[in-house]
Design an enzyme around this catalytic site. Structure first.
Site, short mmCIF file in Angstrom:
data_model
loop_
_atom_site.label_atom_id
_atom_site.label_comp_id
_atom_site.label_asym_id
_atom_site.label_seq_id
_atom_site.Cartn_x
_atom_site.Cartn_y
_atom_site.Cartn_z
CB ALA A 119 38.34 57.27 48.24
N GLY A 122 40.61 54.47 57.19
CA GLY A 122 40.73 54.27 55.74
C GLY A 122 39.38 54.24 55.08
CG ASN A 123 38.66 55.34 51.42
OD1 ASN A 123 38.83 54.66 50.41
ND2 ASN A 123 39.36 56.44 51.66
NE ARG A 124 33.36 48.57 50.92
CZ ARG A 124 32.17 48.68 50.32
NH1 ARG A 124 31.24 49.44 50.83
NH2 ARG A 124 31.92 48.03 49.21
#
Ligand SMILES: Cc1cc2nc3c(=O)[nH]c(=O)nc-3n(C[C@H](O)[C@H](O)[C@H](O)COP(=O)(O)O)c2cc1C
Length: 409
Positions: free
Chosen positions: A284, A217-219
């Site tokens: 994102a 995943g990402n932030r």
């Protein structure tokens, strides 16, 4: 402009009378609603005399004006909804916002007309708090204010100085009524320059499964995309928000489509894009994903697994290739470093209309923060938006979008 003034029960409630007077003097149509507690500080008569309209203090009482605003003919029947006033307000201002009312708004309460109206508002809501300095500094109030700002309420922070209560001073003094009115006018003047325009916004961060419980995943929190969706809705757009793994509340009046992975986001975006005038791709999206996610949970006793990745199709590039004339496409570029060159490269390579660039090497902005600082890159040039809340940045992005649409690119 139709200004709905909500008056809670603080000692500075008498200043709300002056706010109403200034607003009427400036030519605005004003209706006042009060909390029951506020009636102990100022009665309805002053507000009614100043605004020329009845004042309501309970969701259970009938409106003698039948939902009409000053200057309008009274409606022919009593409105069914206790929300008739907020439905047609251009701006809703709550002054003085007490600690109690802030707490109830932050928790989503709907136990009086002031809080119920805030919950149902699709127009900008301005909160002008006023209270004792210790109440303002209390972590509960601090947290409530942060929550409310995060949800798009416009908070006019109280000032430092003598307080209305005898002998008291500190931070908690209501902003002067003329300053409140100025902010209200600024927000209410926002034109509905996207009236009826179909806008699709993607937000959040995709998750690419490794196995049944783990993912890459990402932030991204989704805040920037949610703010853009809300700003577009407030300016009249019909907004579809495709959100990947965000826990944020969906802005009022916005249609939410929840997705998880890049593939799901691509499918939902492709569908929504067909009827869209504008696509703002703030999500994102993963660049790589595991080639073969496994079901269940990879057993750690089997040793360190090797993860083979494959590239994820570039959703925006694919849609740009299919875009019809008049459709506007906006991408986001989170780049590590202050140069806009790579972001401009994306604009050209993907044939977009605008790229919103932010420098993620600055940890105080961008991912998962409340503020942002961006550069808007178009084929005609670049425009920097100074460090500000994501709501303010979203307004700047919408301004640029409107310009792009009117210039036909
Ligand atoms: C004399 C007096 C002055 C008050 N002034 C304030 C104030 O300035 N700000 C505030 O948050 N609460 C103030 N309060 C407390 C509120 O009146 C109380 O929390 C009330 O429940 C607020 O209800 P409401 O937010 O529904 O109007 C005051 C109370 C009294 C008795």
């Amino acid at each position: 402009m139709r200004i709905l003034l909500g008056v809670p029960g603080g000692i500075a409630a008498y200043k709300a009378v002056e706010l109403a007077r200034l607003a009427v003097k400036a030519g605005h149509s004003v209706r006042v609603i009060q909390t029951p507690a506020s009636l102990r500080f100022v009665g309805r008569a002053s507000f009614a005399a100043i605004t020329g309209a009845p004042v309501l203090a309970s969701e259970f009482e009938d409106d003698p004006a039948k939902g009409a605003w000053p200057g309008e003919e009274p409606g022919s029947h009593t409105p069914i909804s206790h929300l008739a006033l907020i439905e047609r307000a251009d701006v809703y201002v709550v002054a003085p916002a007490t600690a109690n009312t802030l707490s109830r708004l932050a928790s989503g309460s709907a136990d009086d007309l002031v809080s119920t109206s805030a919950l149902a508002a699709t127009c900008p809501v301005v909160l002008a708090p006023a209270m004792n300095g210790l109440m303002w500094a209390n972590p509960a109030t601090v947290e409530n204010v942060l929550t409310l700002k995060d949800r798009g309420f416009h908070v006019l922070e109280p000032e430092e100085g003598p307080l209305a209560s005898h002998g008291e001073a500190g931070k908690g003094r209501l902003v002067e009524p003329d300053v409140i009115l100025h902010s209200v006018e600024m927000l209410g003047a926002q034109t509905r320059d996207l009236d009826g325009v179909a806008v699709v916004v993607t937000a959040g961060g995709t998750r690419e499964p490794i196995d049944g419980v783990r993912f890459i995943g990402n932030r991204s929190s989704g805040r920037m995309g949610f703010a853009v969706a809300e700003a577009a809705q407030q300016r009249g757009a019909l907004v579809t928000l495709i959100a990947a793994n965000s826990s944020l509340p969906c802005p009022l009046g916005v249609e939410l489509v929840e997705v998880g992975s890049a593939a799901q986001l691509a499918a939902a975006t492709e569908t929504a894009f067909q009827a869209a005038d504008v696509l703002v791709m703030a999500a994102a999206v993963a660049d790589f994903r595991p080639v073969a996610p496994v079901g269940g949970k990879i057993d750690k006793s089997a040793g360190v697994p090797s993860l083979q990745l494959e590239p994820v199709d570039d959703i925006l590039k694919g849609l740009a290739a299919k875009k019809s004339s008049g459709q506007v496409l906006v991408g986001f570029a989170a780049e590590h470093g202050p140069s806009t060159q790579r972001a401009r490269g994306k604009l050209e390579a993907k044939d977009l209309d605008m790229v919103v660039y932010n420098d993620i090497s600055d940890g105080t902005i961008g991912f998962d923060s409340l503020d942002n600082q961006v550069t808007l890159i178009t084929h005609k040039g670049e425009r920097q938006l100074a460090l500000a809340s994501k709501q303010v940045i979203a307004g700047g992005i919408i301004d640029a979008l409107v310009e792009l649409r009117s210039s036909g690119s």
